[in-house]
Write a protein that holds these residues in place. Structure first.
Motif, mmCIF file in Angstrom:
data_model
loop_
_atom_site.group_PDB
_atom_site.id
_atom_site.type_symbol
_atom_site.label_atom_id
_atom_site.label_comp_id
_atom_site.label_asym_id
_atom_site.label_seq_id
_atom_site.Cartn_x
_atom_site.Cartn_y
_atom_site.Cartn_z
ATOM 1 N N VAL A 1 -5.519 10.106 -8.753
ATOM 2 C CA VAL A 1 -4.250 8.774 -8.448
ATOM 3 C C VAL A 1 -3.951 7.957 -7.700
ATOM 4 O O VAL A 1 -4.020 7.045 -7.190
ATOM 5 C CB VAL A 1 -2.914 10.154 -8.345
ATOM 6 C CG1 VAL A 1 -1.190 9.170 -8.863
ATOM 7 C CG2 VAL A 1 -3.173 10.418 -10.555
ATOM 8 N N THR A 2 -5.102 8.782 -6.151
ATOM 9 C CA THR A 2 -4.593 8.175 -5.147
ATOM 10 C C THR A 2 -5.606 6.667 -5.399
ATOM 11 O O THR A 2 -5.909 6.292 -4.506
ATOM 12 C CB THR A 2 -4.896 9.283 -4.373
ATOM 13 O OG1 THR A 2 -3.942 10.319 -3.550
ATOM 14 C CG2 THR A 2 -4.988 9.134 -2.782
ATOM 15 N N ASN B 1 -5.232 3.172 -4.585
ATOM 16 C CA ASN B 1 -5.918 2.640 -3.590
ATOM 17 C C ASN B 1 -6.466 1.328 -4.755
ATOM 18 O O ASN B 1 -6.753 0.379 -3.050
ATOM 19 C CB ASN B 1 -7.045 3.672 -3.125
ATOM 20 C CG ASN B 1 -6.566 4.083 -1.741
ATOM 21 O OD1 ASN B 1 -6.344 3.851 -0.519
ATOM 22 N ND2 ASN B 1 -5.672 5.534 -2.253
ATOM 23 N N LEU B 2 -7.058 1.712 -5.508
ATOM 24 C CA LEU B 2 -8.372 0.414 -5.973
ATOM 25 C C LEU B 2 -7.217 -0.973 -6.068
ATOM 26 O O LEU B 2 -6.731 -1.867 -5.754
ATOM 27 C CB LEU B 2 -8.970 0.423 -7.006
ATOM 28 C CG LEU B 2 -9.351 0.059 -8.136
ATOM 29 C CD1 LEU B 2 -10.622 -0.599 -7.385
ATOM 30 C CD2 LEU B 2 -9.790 0.747 -9.417
ATOM 31 N N ALA B 3 -6.454 -0.138 -6.540
ATOM 32 C CA ALA B 3 -4.314 -0.796 -7.565
ATOM 33 C C ALA B 3 -4.349 -2.366 -5.881
ATOM 34 O O ALA B 3 -4.862 -3.074 -6.101
ATOM 35 C CB ALA B 3 -3.489 -0.968 -8.153
ATOM 36 N N ALA B 4 -3.996 -1.269 -4.750
ATOM 37 C CA ALA B 4 -3.965 -2.397 -3.894
ATOM 38 C C ALA B 4 -4.991 -2.600 -3.214
ATOM 39 O O ALA B 4 -4.302 -3.847 -2.620
ATOM 40 C CB ALA B 4 -2.891 -0.420 -2.638
ATOM 41 N N GLY B 5 -6.225 -2.386 -2.856
ATOM 42 C CA GLY B 5 -7.126 -2.993 -2.939
ATOM 43 C C GLY B 5 -7.451 -4.406 -3.479
ATOM 44 O O GLY B 5 -7.227 -5.590 -2.586
ATOM 45 N N TYR C 1 0.909 -1.537 0.233
ATOM 46 C CA TYR C 1 -0.212 0.433 -0.082
ATOM 47 C C TYR C 1 1.196 1.601 0.349
ATOM 48 O O TYR C 1 0.435 2.215 -1.131
ATOM 49 C CB TYR C 1 -0.735 0.119 0.809
ATOM 50 C CG TYR C 1 -2.063 1.413 0.965
ATOM 51 C CD1 TYR C 1 -2.949 1.025 0.345
ATOM 52 C CD2 TYR C 1 -1.387 2.310 1.727
ATOM 53 C CE1 TYR C 1 -3.869 1.839 0.926
ATOM 54 C CE2 TYR C 1 -2.576 3.468 2.494
ATOM 55 C CZ TYR C 1 -3.319 3.392 1.574
ATOM 56 O OH TYR C 1 -4.114 4.568 1.763
ATOM 57 N N LEU C 2 1.907 1.147 0.701
ATOM 58 C CA LEU C 2 2.929 1.870 0.821
ATOM 59 C C LEU C 2 3.327 3.044 -0.847
ATOM 60 O O LEU C 2 3.977 3.880 -0.949
ATOM 61 C CB LEU C 2 3.453 2.358 1.885
ATOM 62 C CG LEU C 2 3.485 2.526 3.995
ATOM 63 C CD1 LEU C 2 3.621 1.838 4.895
ATOM 64 C CD2 LEU C 2 2.810 4.369 3.777
ATOM 65 N N LEU C 3 4.014 1.316 -0.530
ATOM 66 C CA LEU C 3 4.647 1.287 -1.970
ATOM 67 C C LEU C 3 4.182 1.934 -3.072
ATOM 68 O O LEU C 3 4.617 2.925 -3.909
ATOM 69 C CB LEU C 3 5.402 0.182 -2.270
ATOM 70 C CG LEU C 3 6.114 -0.038 -3.764
ATOM 71 C CD1 LEU C 3 7.837 0.294 -3.360
ATOM 72 C CD2 LEU C 3 6.839 -1.515 -4.117
ATOM 73 N N LEU C 4 2.823 1.654 -3.648
ATOM 74 C CA LEU C 4 1.943 2.465 -4.374
ATOM 75 C C LEU C 4 1.965 4.139 -4.136
ATOM 76 O O LEU C 4 2.048 4.585 -5.159
ATOM 77 C CB LEU C 4 0.400 1.457 -4.912
ATOM 78 C CG LEU C 4 0.662 -0.101 -5.243
ATOM 79 C CD1 LEU C 4 -0.118 -0.703 -5.424
ATOM 80 C CD2 LEU C 4 1.408 0.709 -6.772
ATOM 81 N N ASN C 5 1.387 3.566 -2.888
ATOM 82 C CA ASN C 5 0.448 5.549 -2.826
ATOM 83 C C ASN C 5 2.003 6.575 -2.356
ATOM 84 O O ASN C 5 2.086 7.711 -2.992
ATOM 85 C CB ASN C 5 -0.273 5.316 -1.896
ATOM 86 C CG ASN C 5 -1.357 4.346 -2.102
ATOM 87 O OD1 ASN C 5 -2.214 5.377 -1.940
ATOM 88 N ND2 ASN C 5 -2.093 3.436 -1.685
#
Length: 401
Positions: free
Chosen positions: A302-303, A307-311, A96-100
């Motif tokens: 973008v956020t 978040n969708l990708a991480a979820g 989650y942190l890596l993506l965001n």
């Protein structure tokens, strides 16, 4: 500002924040952006009635609000949550942190505002609001759902990251003249963090004896003095006071008086936390939004995508379906107190003046949209269902050939 003027302004600030928050709650809006809006409306940059001419008059109250917010976060932090979640929880939080955070830094770099500004935006865009996330889970009655442990686990990983990130960021944006000086300041910050972490691990029995009293009044004075003292010591050592407050909460939360402190600090956190958000709103000139509205909207989109990708990925890693994935993605969208802490640091460091209105607009958009999206996550899951079905059929077709 005279004594009477100070009292009138302080009382008016509490009343304005409370009135607007009550109105907002009737339509389901969270309080954090509403406290900010109250500050903007009665601040010196908005036409009409001005309650506070100079936001610096409330600087100490705002600092106390920040200390109490982070102190409470430290009280609520439990290392056992990570231990129980194990490797999968750390991986989910790290992803989650890596993506965001990665998206935030890239976005800031592409804006061309500067390296220090990009690092601030990495934290602003990368870390969700624990306060709003918890409130969303309670209001949507999702505390008992299986994916909720994963959501709360990700916020725990974010809390750890925040403390470390602030320790690294402070010397970078604080005007270190060269890499060696920045490294020395960061080393001092980490050394102080290590000392406090050791106190939290091995010194809680001794510290607990200092604050453990039967009388609630004396206990409030004791833990408040401890939190403010550690925050002030942190600031004196060149470390952000928020880190010291967080670690003070972590230490006292592990003492025998931890449960009582959590209960007693609640109204203090809410009252002075509201002032922190209100004072931040006072410093915002709505006219500055015109120069940042497009970056704000792009950052918000973008956020949501990150978040969708991480979820989706974290849900699949833990064996959850589309509905839990949508819940994870939408619940963690909101941004709030952590973004404003970074905005306060950026303003104090004299970074690009566009950062303040950008962060304010970004927080307002996502703090309002986040709870709405979380409450309607079923629509997202339904929209993703046809796409998931097509992907399953495609995989089935490729495996059969």
């Amino acid at each position: 500002m005279g004594h009477a003027d100070t009292l009138l302004a302080m009382g008016g600030a509490f009343v304005a924040a409370a009135v607007l928050a009550r109105l907002g709650r009737r339509i389901g809006l969270p309080t954090i952006p509403l406290f900010m809006v109250a500050g903007i409306l009665v601040g010196p940059h908005t036409p009409g009635f001005v309650l506070v001419e100079d936001p610096h008059d409330f600087e100490m109250l705002s600092a106390l609000g920040l200390v109490l917010l982070l102190f409470y976060l430290g009280l609520e932090f439990h290392v056992e949550d990570l231990q129980r979640g194990g490797r999968s929880l750390v991986v989910a939080g790290g992803l989650y942190l890596l993506l965001n955070v990665g998206a935030g830094f890239t976005f800031g770099w592409l804006l061309g505002w500067g390296l220090a500004e990009a690092l601030v935006l990495a934290g602003v865009i990368g870390i969700s609001s624990s306060a709003i996330v918890t409130k969303v889970l309670v209001e949507n009655r999702r505390l008992g759902r299986p994916e909720t442990k994963l959501i709360l686990g990700i916020t725990v990983v974010e809390d750890i990251f925040l403390a470390l990130y602030l320790a690294v960021l402070q010397p970078v944006i604080g005007g270190a003249e060269n890499l060696g000086e920045a490294a020395a300041q960061a080393g001092k910050a980490f050394g102080f963090l290590l000392l406090l972490a050791l106190a939290a691990r091995f010194g809680t029995r001794w510290i607990g004896r200092l604050v453990a009293v039967e009388d609630d009044e004396l206990l409030v004075i004791s833990f408040l003095g401890f939190a403010v003292l550690i925050a002030g010591l942190s600031e004196e050592l060149g470390v952000v006071d928020a880190i010291g407050a967080f670690m003070a909460g972590l230490i006292l939360g592990n003492t025998s008086a931890g449960d009582r402190i959590r209960e007693l600090v609640h109204p203090l956190r809410d009252a002075f936390g509201a002032i922190f958000f209100f004072v931040f709103g006072l410093s915002i000139d709505p006219g500055d939004f015109g120069a940042v509205w497009l970056p704000v909207l792009i950052a918000a989109v973008v956020t949501m995508l990150m978040n969708l990708a991480a979820g989706l990925v974290t849900a699949r890693m833990n064996g959850f379906g589309l509905t839990p994935a949508a819940n994870i993605a939408t619940t963690l969208v909101a941004r709030g107190e952590f973004a404003l802490i970074l905005a306060t640091m950026a303003a104090a460091a004299g970074l690009d003046p566009r950062l303040l209105p950008f962060i304010a607009g970004y927080v307002l958009v996502l703090a309002i949209f986040g709870p709405f999206a979380a409450g309607n996550s079923g629509l997202l899951a339904a929209g993703l269902s046809p796409l998931a079905s097509r992907m399953r059929r495609r995989r089935a077709g490729s495996s059969s050939t």
